[in-house]
Design a protein around this motif. Structure first.
Motif, PDB file in Angstrom:
ATOM      1  N   GLN A  19      22.355  51.015  57.386  1.00 34.36           N
ATOM      2  CA  GLN A  19      22.424  52.367  56.821  1.00 34.36           C
ATOM      3  C   GLN A  19      23.552  53.166  57.465  1.00 34.36           C
ATOM      4  N   ALA A  20      23.751  52.987  58.779  1.00 36.33           N
ATOM      5  CA  ALA A  20      24.825  53.706  59.465  1.00 36.33           C
ATOM      6  C   ALA A  20      26.187  53.282  58.933  1.00 36.33           C
ATOM      7  N   GLU A  21      26.357  51.998  58.683  1.00 38.05           N
ATOM      8  CA  GLU A  21      27.632  51.510  58.126  1.00 38.05           C
ATOM      9  C   GLU A  21      27.886  52.113  56.758  1.00 38.05           C
ATOM     10  N   GLN A  22      26.820  52.258  55.961  1.00 32.45           N
ATOM     11  CA  GLN A  22      26.964  52.878  54.645  1.00 32.45           C
ATOM     12  C   GLN A  22      27.346  54.345  54.763  1.00 32.45           C
ATOM     13  N   ASN A  23      26.685  55.038  55.712  1.00 32.74           N
ATOM     14  CA  ASN A  23      26.905  56.480  55.843  1.00 32.74           C
ATOM     15  C   ASN A  23      28.267  56.812  56.439  1.00 32.74           C
ATOM     16  N   GLU A  24      28.816  55.894  57.247  1.00 32.53           N
ATOM     17  CA  GLU A  24      30.077  56.187  57.927  1.00 32.53           C
ATOM     18  C   GLU A  24      31.279  55.542  57.253  1.00 32.53           C
ATOM     19  N   LEU A  53      34.069  54.620  54.046  1.00 33.11           N
ATOM     20  CA  LEU A  53      34.916  55.461  53.197  1.00 33.11           C
ATOM     21  C   LEU A  53      34.188  55.909  51.945  1.00 33.11           C
ATOM     22  N   ASP A  54      33.240  55.122  51.485  1.00 36.56           N
ATOM     23  CA  ASP A  54      32.498  55.462  50.271  1.00 36.56           C
ATOM     24  C   ASP A  54      31.160  56.126  50.579  1.00 36.56           C
ATOM     25  N   ALA A  55      31.040  56.706  51.764  1.00 33.08           N
ATOM     26  CA  ALA A  55      29.771  57.333  52.160  1.00 33.08           C
ATOM     27  C   ALA A  55      29.433  58.469  51.212  1.00 33.08           C
ATOM     28  N   PRO A  56      28.150  58.673  50.901  1.00 35.00           N
ATOM     29  CA  PRO A  56      27.751  59.777  50.025  1.00 35.00           C
ATOM     30  C   PRO A  56      28.061  61.122  50.669  1.00 35.00           C
ATOM     31  N   VAL A  57      28.374  62.101  49.851  1.00 30.37           N
ATOM     32  CA  VAL A  57      28.688  63.439  50.363  1.00 30.37           C
ATOM     33  C   VAL A  57      27.492  64.347  50.141  1.00 30.37           C
ATOM     34  N   GLY A  58      27.413  65.390  50.978  1.00 33.60           N
ATOM     35  CA  GLY A  58      26.290  66.311  50.882  1.00 33.60           C
ATOM     36  C   GLY A  58      26.491  67.369  49.822  1.00 33.60           C
ATOM     37  N   PHE A  59      27.748  67.652  49.453  1.00 32.99           N
ATOM     38  CA  PHE A  59      28.020  68.652  48.427  1.00 32.99           C
ATOM     39  C   PHE A  59      29.379  68.340  47.801  1.00 32.99           C
ATOM     40  N   ALA A  60      29.588  68.853  46.612  1.00 34.40           N
ATOM     41  CA  ALA A  60      30.831  68.615  45.892  1.00 34.40           C
ATOM     42  C   ALA A  60      32.010  69.142  46.700  1.00 34.40           C
ATOM     43  N   GLY A  61      32.992  68.295  46.890  1.00 37.47           N
ATOM     44  CA  GLY A  61      34.179  68.700  47.618  1.00 37.47           C
ATOM     45  C   GLY A  61      34.114  68.460  49.113  1.00 37.47           C
ATOM     46  N   GLU A  62      32.959  67.973  49.637  1.00 36.61           N
ATOM     47  CA  GLU A  62      32.853  67.734  51.084  1.00 36.61           C
ATOM     48  C   GLU A  62      33.823  66.632  51.483  1.00 36.61           C
ATOM     49  N   VAL A  63      34.477  66.819  52.626  1.00 33.24           N
ATOM     50  CA  VAL A  63      35.413  65.831  53.150  1.00 33.24           C
ATOM     51  C   VAL A  63      34.676  64.933  54.124  1.00 33.24           C
ATOM     52  N   ASN A  64      34.788  63.621  53.925  1.00 32.01           N
ATOM     53  CA  ASN A  64      34.151  62.689  54.844  1.00 32.01           C
ATOM     54  C   ASN A  64      34.745  62.831  56.233  1.00 32.01           C
TER      55      ASN A  64
END
Length: 476
Positions: free
Chosen positions: A15-20, A22-33
């Protein structure tokens, strides 16, 4: 448990690899990873890691635990023993992108992370001048961990068993905090374990074996049989030995025909204090099951029988541990751990600065069963009161003096109020002054509220001289 931990850590790493990524989900539109900050590392990774290791937040893990030294320090996580509250584990959190340990310069060649950390600790302890062996952030973190261990030991009088620090991408465990942070001798790198995240699953047995709650605190059943003892204590780990009683109060008879009466059942017991402060309780029915007799004339035989059973139990304990120990007095018992309330204490009556020693421990799984430490004595009852005659033994005499407790004499053993001994018997007290003053402080009140204090082994504990004169022994 180890298999369950391996599954949990595998899922966490995935799960950490997914979250960190380049294609990690964002919390809001326009959020920068961006790399996860420390707060979110704790929320999304370390909290779950500790849970998988058998720790429970707000029960045996204190977050932002406050430790006072030269300044006030805040420990990210402090794992404690659930019952004794002894500190066991300091766990420090770092942000996801914080670097793994590395050399300050490339001049020294490639060295194992454990070796680098040991060198850095030696540099800190010796207060060497010159360049540090590792990057500055790690020097600062190791210095701070040293402060944590030192100040926590000074404040709690206990040395933690383990120290860990992690960003989620890496984990470092110090298996000997005393050698790593407090002793002046050089640190042995073999006492330090360093894991990158790609090794978490492969090395899960090492991680679990060193910092899981179950490995730092072996669950001790209560009660233990003598033959189970060596699984939880060795002879050289015995700090003190106390006699005790396993006590069961019960209402018997028939309410339908208005014939209810109390029974007090006792079993000899032994309490051992282990070197780490944990109490072990030993009791077996084969060493005697005795009812406290309703007739005062039978009390001597009862006390003798309990004493014989207690002696036999002690001998069995000594034989199992292959060593004899002196039995300690009540004054040496530091008390069962006080109840730790979860949540906020807002609005509650503040706890006294000096709490009374708790000699009695209710059995968690059943009402009206108790473990009562009796020290060197085998019973809480004395054969005769240390003060006699006394006006307090008889309700009628107390009434004549205007000092009777209750509206009528107790002429037969009573369930409500709980009075095993009756008015006129030397083990009974009906004096109002005594009842008023011992309210909330009597150790045996859970199963006997009218017992004469001078017929109980706790009389010196409950009535120290500074509490003032008592009417015991008065004629009116």
């Amino acid at each position: 448990m180890l298999a369950a931990f391996k599954r949990a850590i595998e899922a966490l790493v995935f799960q950490a690899e997914q979250n960190e990524g380049l294609d990690a989900p964002v919390g809001f539109a326009g959020e920068v990873n961006a790399p996860t900050l420390e707060h979110n590392v704790r929320k999304t990774f370390l909290n779950q890691l500790l849970t998988a290791l058998g720790w429970t937040l707000e029960q045996n893990v204190e977050e932002e635990a406050r430790v006072k030294g030269d300044t006030t320090l805040f420990l990210d996580y402090l794992g404690v023993h659930l019952e004794t509250r002894v500190p066991l584990l300091i766990f420090e959190a770092k942000a996801w992108d914080k670097p793994f340990v590395s050399e300050a310069t490339a001049a020294g060649g490639r060295q194992r992370p454990e070796t680098l950390i040991a060198r850095a600790l030696n540099h800190i302890k010796s207060e060497e001048e010159g360049p540090a062996p590792v990057i500055g952030e790690w020097m600062a973190w190791l210095s701070k961990l040293r402060d944590y261990v030192r100040d926590l030991k000074n404040q709690s009088e206990h040395l933690v068993s383990r120290v860990a620090i992690s960003s989620g991408q890496w984990l470092v465990i110090f298996t000997d905090p005393n050698a790593a942070f407090l002793e002046s001798a050089d640190v042995d790198s073999a006492t330090i374990l360093a894991f990158p995240s790609e090794a978490f699953v492969r090395e899960s047995d090492q991680i679990f074996g060193h910092i899981s709650y179950g490995q730092l605190v072996a669950h001790v059943p209560s009660p233990l049989r003598t033959t189970q003892l060596r699984g939880f204590i060795s002879a050289n780990a015995v700090r003190r030995v106390f006699r005790a009683l396993w006590t069961r109060w019960a209402s018997s008879g028939s309410a339908g025909v208005l014939d209810t009466f109390p029974q007090i059942l006792v079993y000899p017991a032994v309490v051992l204090e282990r070197a780490d402060g944990v109490f072990l309780h030993v009791s077996e029915s084969r060493f005697g099951r005795q009812f406290v007799p309703a007739e005062a004339t039978a009390l001597r035989d009862h006390l003798d029988a309990v004493r014989r059973g207690s002696n036999e139990l002690l001998e069995a304990v000594f034989a199992e541990l292959q060593m004899r120990f002196d039995v300690s007095d009540l004054a040496d018992f530091r008390g069962f751990p006080a109840l730790q309330l979860r949540g906020s204490n807002f609005g509650l009556v503040p706890q006294p600065a000096h709490q009374r020693v708790q000699f009695i421990r209710p059995w968690p799984d059943r009402a009206d069963e108790f473990l009562l430490v009796t020290g060197a004595a085998s019973h809480f009852l004395l054969e005769e009161p240390t003060v006699d005659p006394c006006v307090g033994h008889n309700w009628g005499t107390c009434q004549q003096a205007g000092q009777q407790a209750g509206g009528r004499p107790i002429v037969s053993a009573s369930v409500d109020p709980r009075s095993f001994f009756t008015s006129g018997e030397r083990h009974h007290c009906a004096h109002r002054v005594i009842h008023d003053r011992r309210r909330g402080s009597c150790y045996v009140a859970a199963f006997e509220t009218y017992l004469c204090c001078r017929a109980c082994i706790f009389q010196q504990t409950c009535w120290p001289t500074e509490r003032g004169a008592l009417p015991c022994g008065s004629a009116a």
